[in-house]
Design a protein around this motif. Structure first.
Motif, PDB file in Angstrom:
ATOM      1  N   LEU A 180      14.766  35.193  -3.479  1.00 34.58           N
ATOM      2  CA  LEU A 180      15.307  35.643  -4.759  1.00 34.58           C
ATOM      3  C   LEU A 180      14.202  35.727  -5.805  1.00 34.58           C
ATOM      4  O   LEU A 180      14.177  36.651  -6.631  1.00 34.58           O
ATOM      5  CB  LEU A 180      16.404  34.678  -5.229  1.00 34.58           C
ATOM      6  N   PHE A 181      13.278  34.773  -5.765  1.00 42.93           N
ATOM      7  CA  PHE A 181      12.168  34.801  -6.722  1.00 42.93           C
ATOM      8  C   PHE A 181      11.165  35.897  -6.387  1.00 42.93           C
ATOM      9  O   PHE A 181      10.583  36.508  -7.296  1.00 42.93           O
ATOM     10  CB  PHE A 181      11.480  33.436  -6.784  1.00 42.93           C
ATOM     11  N   TRP A 182      10.953  36.169  -5.076  1.00 47.85           N
ATOM     12  CA  TRP A 182      10.086  37.296  -4.710  1.00 47.85           C
ATOM     13  C   TRP A 182      10.704  38.603  -5.208  1.00 47.85           C
ATOM     14  O   TRP A 182      10.001  39.500  -5.691  1.00 47.85           O
ATOM     15  CB  TRP A 182       9.882  37.364  -3.198  1.00 47.85           C
ATOM     16  N   THR A 183      12.020  38.709  -5.091  1.00 52.00           N
ATOM     17  CA  THR A 183      12.722  39.884  -5.616  1.00 52.00           C
ATOM     18  C   THR A 183      12.510  39.999  -7.119  1.00 52.00           C
ATOM     19  O   THR A 183      12.192  41.081  -7.643  1.00 52.00           O
ATOM     20  CB  THR A 183      14.231  39.782  -5.317  1.00 52.00           C
ATOM     21  N   GLY A 184      12.674  38.867  -7.828  1.00 51.17           N
ATOM     22  CA  GLY A 184      12.466  38.857  -9.266  1.00 51.17           C
ATOM     23  C   GLY A 184      11.042  39.233  -9.643  1.00 51.17           C
ATOM     24  O   GLY A 184      10.819  39.934 -10.639  1.00 51.17           O
ATOM     25  N   HIS A 185      10.086  38.791  -8.837  1.00 49.63           N
ATOM     26  CA  HIS A 185       8.679  39.101  -9.120  1.00 49.63           C
ATOM     27  C   HIS A 185       8.418  40.596  -9.021  1.00 49.63           C
ATOM     28  O   HIS A 185       7.766  41.190  -9.884  1.00 49.63           O
ATOM     29  CB  HIS A 185       7.779  38.328  -8.148  1.00 49.63           C
ATOM     30  N   ILE A 186       8.923  41.220  -7.956  1.00 51.52           N
ATOM     31  CA  ILE A 186       8.728  42.664  -7.780  1.00 51.52           C
ATOM     32  C   ILE A 186       9.352  43.437  -8.943  1.00 51.52           C
ATOM     33  O   ILE A 186       8.745  44.357  -9.503  1.00 51.52           O
ATOM     34  CB  ILE A 186       9.326  43.127  -6.435  1.00 51.52           C
ATOM     35  N   LEU A 187      10.574  43.067  -9.308  1.00 55.63           N
ATOM     36  CA  LEU A 187      11.272  43.770 -10.381  1.00 55.63           C
ATOM     37  C   LEU A 187      10.612  43.516 -11.737  1.00 55.63           C
ATOM     38  O   LEU A 187      10.536  44.419 -12.580  1.00 55.63           O
ATOM     39  CB  LEU A 187      12.736  43.344 -10.420  1.00 55.63           C
ATOM     40  N   TYR A 188      10.119  42.296 -11.954  1.00 58.75           N
ATOM     41  CA  TYR A 188       9.466  41.995 -13.231  1.00 58.75           C
ATOM     42  C   TYR A 188       8.154  42.757 -13.365  1.00 58.75           C
ATOM     43  O   TYR A 188       7.847  43.300 -14.433  1.00 58.75           O
ATOM     44  CB  TYR A 188       9.221  40.495 -13.359  1.00 58.75           C
ATOM     45  N   ILE A 189       7.381  42.808 -12.274  1.00 60.45           N
ATOM     46  CA  ILE A 189       6.125  43.575 -12.303  1.00 60.45           C
ATOM     47  C   ILE A 189       6.420  45.040 -12.572  1.00 60.45           C
ATOM     48  O   ILE A 189       5.697  45.713 -13.323  1.00 60.45           O
ATOM     49  CB  ILE A 189       5.356  43.406 -10.976  1.00 60.45           C
ATOM     50  N   ASP A 190       7.482  45.564 -11.965  1.00 59.42           N
ATOM     51  CA  ASP A 190       7.867  46.954 -12.232  1.00 59.42           C
ATOM     52  C   ASP A 190       8.194  47.152 -13.707  1.00 59.42           C
ATOM     53  O   ASP A 190       7.874  48.193 -14.294  1.00 59.42           O
ATOM     54  CB  ASP A 190       9.075  47.330 -11.365  1.00 59.42           C
ATOM     55  N   HIS A 191       8.819  46.156 -14.309  1.00 58.20           N
ATOM     56  CA  HIS A 191       9.255  46.260 -15.702  1.00 58.20           C
ATOM     57  C   HIS A 191       8.088  46.275 -16.683  1.00 58.20           C
ATOM     58  O   HIS A 191       8.131  46.994 -17.703  1.00 58.20           O
ATOM     59  CB  HIS A 191      10.193  45.088 -16.023  1.00 58.20           C
ATOM     60  N   ILE A 192       7.037  45.511 -16.383  1.00 58.44           N
ATOM     61  CA  ILE A 192       5.968  45.358 -17.378  1.00 58.44           C
ATOM     62  C   ILE A 192       4.667  46.065 -17.018  1.00 58.44           C
ATOM     63  O   ILE A 192       3.818  46.255 -17.886  1.00 58.44           O
ATOM     64  CB  ILE A 192       5.670  43.867 -17.631  1.00 58.44           C
ATOM     65  N   SER A 193       4.480  46.458 -15.742  1.00 52.97           N
ATOM     66  CA  SER A 193       3.169  46.974 -15.325  1.00 52.97           C
ATOM     67  C   SER A 193       2.791  48.278 -16.020  1.00 52.97           C
ATOM     68  O   SER A 193       1.601  48.586 -16.167  1.00 52.97           O
ATOM     69  CB  SER A 193       3.142  47.185 -13.803  1.00 52.97           C
ATOM     70  N   LYS A 222      -5.639  42.715 -17.012  1.00 50.17           N
ATOM     71  CA  LYS A 222      -5.356  41.537 -17.852  1.00 50.17           C
ATOM     72  C   LYS A 222      -4.103  40.821 -17.363  1.00 50.17           C
ATOM     73  O   LYS A 222      -4.053  39.590 -17.304  1.00 50.17           O
ATOM     74  CB  LYS A 222      -5.186  41.967 -19.312  1.00 50.17           C
ATOM     75  N   LEU A 223      -3.086  41.610 -17.004  1.00 52.50           N
ATOM     76  CA  LEU A 223      -1.853  41.026 -16.475  1.00 52.50           C
ATOM     77  C   LEU A 223      -2.134  40.246 -15.198  1.00 52.50           C
ATOM     78  O   LEU A 223      -1.649  39.117 -15.027  1.00 52.50           O
ATOM     79  CB  LEU A 223      -0.840  42.138 -16.191  1.00 52.50           C
ATOM     80  N   ALA A 224      -2.934  40.826 -14.305  1.00 56.07           N
ATOM     81  CA  ALA A 224      -3.258  40.161 -13.046  1.00 56.07           C
ATOM     82  C   ALA A 224      -4.056  38.885 -13.288  1.00 56.07           C
ATOM     83  O   ALA A 224      -3.824  37.861 -12.632  1.00 56.07           O
ATOM     84  CB  ALA A 224      -4.046  41.117 -12.145  1.00 56.07           C
ATOM     85  N   ALA A 225      -4.998  38.927 -14.249  1.00 54.74           N
ATOM     86  CA  ALA A 225      -5.828  37.759 -14.537  1.00 54.74           C
ATOM     87  C   ALA A 225      -4.990  36.606 -15.088  1.00 54.74           C
ATOM     88  O   ALA A 225      -5.158  35.448 -14.686  1.00 54.74           O
ATOM     89  CB  ALA A 225      -6.934  38.136 -15.517  1.00 54.74           C
ATOM     90  N   ILE A 226      -4.074  36.919 -15.998  1.00 52.76           N
ATOM     91  CA  ILE A 226      -3.222  35.872 -16.576  1.00 52.76           C
ATOM     92  C   ILE A 226      -2.271  35.327 -15.515  1.00 52.76           C
ATOM     93  O   ILE A 226      -2.010  34.118 -15.451  1.00 52.76           O
ATOM     94  CB  ILE A 226      -2.442  36.422 -17.785  1.00 52.76           C
TER      95      ILE A 226
END
Length: 218
Positions: A88-101, A108-112
């Protein structure tokens, strides 16, 4: 934003690593990669249009993943439950990255994200483990490879790639780590790939290709 991404990544990775202590590697891989179908399902709840080709590709990949990963009777234990929560968290990670990338600088996003995940992992390790400097030094090669290779390089490329890929397609591509693991085990560790495993790899690859077939859209 990068801190939130790092936190989600840390929770997902931690659940995966703790869960695998009480389950098999094959079952852990299969349950973790349930994000293949969870991502498009959540996409529907977010009113995203999911192409028929993506659904068919996800189904093929899920069947292929089962053939590749599961070699014993399937049952749910404590470790499996942790892997499922992690999915569920991997799913959230993919969707969150899609939302902000698409809105921020990807490097900078990757570094943080990398720094946040690293800091949280260090704090938890100090609080829960008793590792000596000699033990850390002895394990420096796999630690550096896992830290920089996986979180540093792989997840940086994920962020860059998701700027121009849908979450469902990204989930399908990311699930191919299981295929590469099987091939790597065959080439490096002399592990045997039987007909069942080869069929699973083929179905997963077919699912990824099918998901890109634009003419099957609703």
């Amino acid at each position: 934003t990068g801190g939130i991404a790092g936190l989600i990544l840390f929770i997902a990775a931690s659940l995966q690593q703790v869960g695998i202590l009480d389950t098999t590697a094959g079952k852990a891989a299969f349950i973790t990669c349930l994000y293949i179908v969870l991502v498009p399902l959540v996409g529907l709840l977010m009113k995203r249009k999911i192409a028929r080709s993506t659904w068919l590709g996800s189904f093929l990949s899920l069947v292929g993943l089962y053939l590749l990963s599961i070699k014993e009777d399937f049952s749910i234990g404590q470790g499996d439950l942790l892997e499922l929560i992690g999915a569920l968290f991997w799913t959230g990670h993919i969707l969150y990255i899609d939302h902000i990338s698409r809105r921020v600088d990807t490097l900078k996003l990757a570094a943080i994200q990398f720094a946040t995940c690293s800091a949280l992992s260090t704090v938890v390790a100090i609080a829960t483990e008793s590792a000596s400097f000699a033990a850390v030094l002895a394990a420096s090669a796999p630690l550096l490879y896992g830290g920089f290779g996986s979180v540093g390089v792989a997840y940086t490329l994920q962020i860059i790639g998701q700027k121009n890929a849908s979450p469902a397609h990204a989930a399908l591509v990311l699930s191919l780590e299981t295929v590469f693991a099987a091939i790597g085990g065959y080439l490096i560790l002399d592990e045997i790939l039987g007909g069942r495993e080869l069929l699973g790899c083929g179905l997963m690859l077919a699912g990824m290709v099918l998901s890109q077939y634009k003419n099957l859209r609703y």
